[in-house]
Design a protein around this motif. Sequence first.
Motif, PDB file in Angstrom:
ATOM      1  N   UNK A 106       6.370   8.193   0.103  1.00 57.04           N
ATOM      2  CA  UNK A 106       7.267   7.005   0.396  1.00 57.04           C
ATOM      3  C   UNK A 106       7.836   6.499   0.570  1.00 57.04           C
ATOM      4  N   UNK A 107       9.032   6.906   0.325  1.00 52.28           N
ATOM      5  CA  UNK A 107      10.680   6.152   0.144  1.00 52.28           C
ATOM      6  C   UNK A 107      11.429   6.192   1.319  1.00 52.28           C
ATOM      7  N   UNK A 108      11.388   6.022   2.178  1.00 52.91           N
ATOM      8  CA  UNK A 108      11.881   5.966   3.827  1.00 52.91           C
ATOM      9  C   UNK A 108      12.479   5.262   4.586  1.00 52.91           C
ATOM     10  N   UNK A 109      13.335   6.624   5.242  1.00 53.28           N
ATOM     11  CA  UNK A 109      14.393   5.449   6.175  1.00 53.28           C
ATOM     12  C   UNK A 109      14.662   5.680   7.195  1.00 53.28           C
ATOM     13  N   UNK A 110      14.949   5.153   8.030  1.00 52.61           N
ATOM     14  CA  UNK A 110      15.116   5.639   9.558  1.00 52.61           C
ATOM     15  C   UNK A 110      16.382   6.123   9.423  1.00 52.61           C
ATOM     16  N   UNK A 155       4.632   4.894   8.406  1.00 54.41           N
ATOM     17  CA  UNK A 155       4.387   6.469   8.130  1.00 54.41           C
ATOM     18  C   UNK A 155       3.689   5.736   6.654  1.00 54.41           C
ATOM     19  N   UNK A 156       4.057   4.830   5.884  1.00 57.96           N
ATOM     20  CA  UNK A 156       4.179   4.566   4.579  1.00 57.96           C
ATOM     21  C   UNK A 156       2.781   4.663   4.272  1.00 57.96           C
ATOM     22  N   UNK A 157       1.947   3.924   5.070  1.00 60.68           N
ATOM     23  CA  UNK A 157       0.346   3.416   4.993  1.00 60.68           C
ATOM     24  C   UNK A 157      -0.395   4.678   4.716  1.00 60.68           C
ATOM     25  N   UNK A 158       0.371   5.600   6.041  1.00 63.43           N
ATOM     26  CA  UNK A 158      -0.629   6.735   6.581  1.00 63.43           C
ATOM     27  C   UNK A 158      -0.441   7.482   5.372  1.00 63.43           C
ATOM     28  N   UNK A 159       0.121   8.089   4.705  1.00 62.92           N
ATOM     29  CA  UNK A 159       0.945   8.773   4.050  1.00 62.92           C
ATOM     30  C   UNK A 159       0.134   8.580   2.671  1.00 62.92           C
ATOM     31  N   UNK A 160       0.535   7.117   1.981  1.00 62.93           N
ATOM     32  CA  UNK A 160      -0.454   6.515   1.230  1.00 62.93           C
ATOM     33  C   UNK A 160      -2.274   7.168   1.580  1.00 62.93           C
ATOM     34  N   UNK A 161      -2.493   6.376   2.459  1.00 57.69           N
ATOM     35  CA  UNK A 161      -3.970   7.079   2.429  1.00 57.69           C
ATOM     36  C   UNK A 161      -3.654   8.288   2.691  1.00 57.69           C
ATOM     37  N   UNK A 162      -3.832   9.652   2.885  1.00 50.69           N
ATOM     38  CA  UNK A 162      -3.475  10.663   3.146  1.00 50.69           C
ATOM     39  C   UNK A 162      -3.946  11.167   1.536  1.00 50.69           C
ATOM     40  N   UNK A 163      -3.089  10.509   0.916  1.00 49.32           N
ATOM     41  CA  UNK A 163      -3.791  10.871  -0.666  1.00 49.32           C
ATOM     42  C   UNK A 163      -4.388  10.212  -1.665  1.00 49.32           C
ATOM     43  N   UNK A 164      -5.661   9.468  -0.704  1.00 53.95           N
ATOM     44  CA  UNK A 164      -6.172   8.214  -1.161  1.00 53.95           C
ATOM     45  C   UNK A 164      -5.750   7.008  -2.294  1.00 53.95           C
ATOM     46  N   UNK A 165      -4.178   6.791  -1.777  1.00 50.32           N
ATOM     47  CA  UNK A 165      -4.072   6.054  -3.052  1.00 50.32           C
ATOM     48  C   UNK A 165      -4.350   4.480  -2.751  1.00 50.32           C
ATOM     49  N   UNK A 199       3.966  -8.455  10.308  1.00 51.58           N
ATOM     50  CA  UNK A 199       4.375  -7.215  10.061  1.00 51.58           C
ATOM     51  C   UNK A 199       2.878  -6.843   9.907  1.00 51.58           C
ATOM     52  N   UNK A 200       2.622  -6.976   8.778  1.00 46.68           N
ATOM     53  CA  UNK A 200       1.581  -6.361   7.282  1.00 46.68           C
ATOM     54  C   UNK A 200       0.597  -6.852   8.541  1.00 46.68           C
ATOM     55  N   UNK A 201      -0.404  -7.834   8.547  1.00 49.73           N
ATOM     56  CA  UNK A 201      -1.199  -7.915   9.039  1.00 49.73           C
ATOM     57  C   UNK A 201      -1.942  -7.665  10.925  1.00 49.73           C
ATOM     58  N   UNK A 202      -0.624  -7.548  11.202  1.00 51.94           N
ATOM     59  CA  UNK A 202      -0.696  -6.248  12.548  1.00 51.94           C
ATOM     60  C   UNK A 202      -1.828  -5.097  12.438  1.00 51.94           C
ATOM     61  N   UNK A 203      -0.751  -4.603  11.289  1.00 52.57           N
ATOM     62  CA  UNK A 203      -1.242  -2.886  10.861  1.00 52.57           C
ATOM     63  C   UNK A 203      -2.380  -3.064  10.049  1.00 52.57           C
ATOM     64  N   UNK A 204      -2.882  -4.331   9.930  1.00 53.79           N
ATOM     65  CA  UNK A 204      -4.871  -4.763   9.534  1.00 53.79           C
ATOM     66  C   UNK A 204      -4.497  -4.711   8.237  1.00 53.79           C
ATOM     67  N   UNK A 205      -3.673  -4.751   7.450  1.00 55.33           N
ATOM     68  CA  UNK A 205      -3.013  -5.591   5.780  1.00 55.33           C
ATOM     69  C   UNK A 205      -4.241  -7.064   5.838  1.00 55.33           C
ATOM     70  N   UNK A 209      -3.401  -5.842   0.565  1.00 57.81           N
ATOM     71  CA  UNK A 209      -3.735  -4.848   0.486  1.00 57.81           C
ATOM     72  C   UNK A 209      -4.014  -3.940   2.220  1.00 57.81           C
ATOM     73  N   UNK A 210      -4.958  -2.841   2.596  1.00 54.36           N
ATOM     74  CA  UNK A 210      -5.619  -2.625   3.282  1.00 54.36           C
ATOM     75  C   UNK A 210      -6.884  -1.795   2.813  1.00 54.36           C
ATOM     76  N   UNK A 211      -7.290  -2.378   2.880  1.00 54.59           N
ATOM     77  CA  UNK A 211      -8.413  -1.278   2.767  1.00 54.59           C
ATOM     78  C   UNK A 211      -8.491  -0.360   3.518  1.00 54.59           C
ATOM     79  N   UNK A 212      -9.441   0.830   2.625  1.00 55.41           N
ATOM     80  CA  UNK A 212      -8.847   1.983   3.858  1.00 55.41           C
ATOM     81  C   UNK A 212     -10.476   2.439   3.973  1.00 55.41           C
TER      82      UNK A 212
END
Length: 151
Positions: A51-55, A95-105, A121-127, A148-151
Amino acid sequence: LKDGSIIRPLKVSDASIVDSWWDERSSTKSHSKIARLIMKENSIGNKRSCCCLGIEGMDGKLRACILRYEGGALGMLHVDESYRRLGYGHTLLAEATKRLEQQDLECVAFIVDGNHASETLFTKQGWTRADPTVKRKTGRRKAKRKWIKQT
């Protein structure tokens, strides 16, 4: 991405540029902290869970980043000023959120009061703010609020 840029795990060699972008940088400690966070994430071994990502642009330069702190919270989301409004922040957070969710973190971040770009930005993505009345004790007027983002 549409412009040919790629999302990739951050490398320790990226620590200098990330440190130069960080508002809370210090003369010596912040660079080593960033490098340590990147090394720890990369040591997990699975680049798809990092989850340490760059573009990175087609020119090989880092344009944006997001990191995961040792406690698990996402942070240091930054897009170089020359590349803002291109969706890089949105892409990295998704992408970082998806990776956390895939690991149940747990999906957690701390956003400084008044950082409207991040809050939007966070609000638009459901946080959401975990508790709008509680702030992290930073000793500053602008507190870090838990999101937080509820999964």
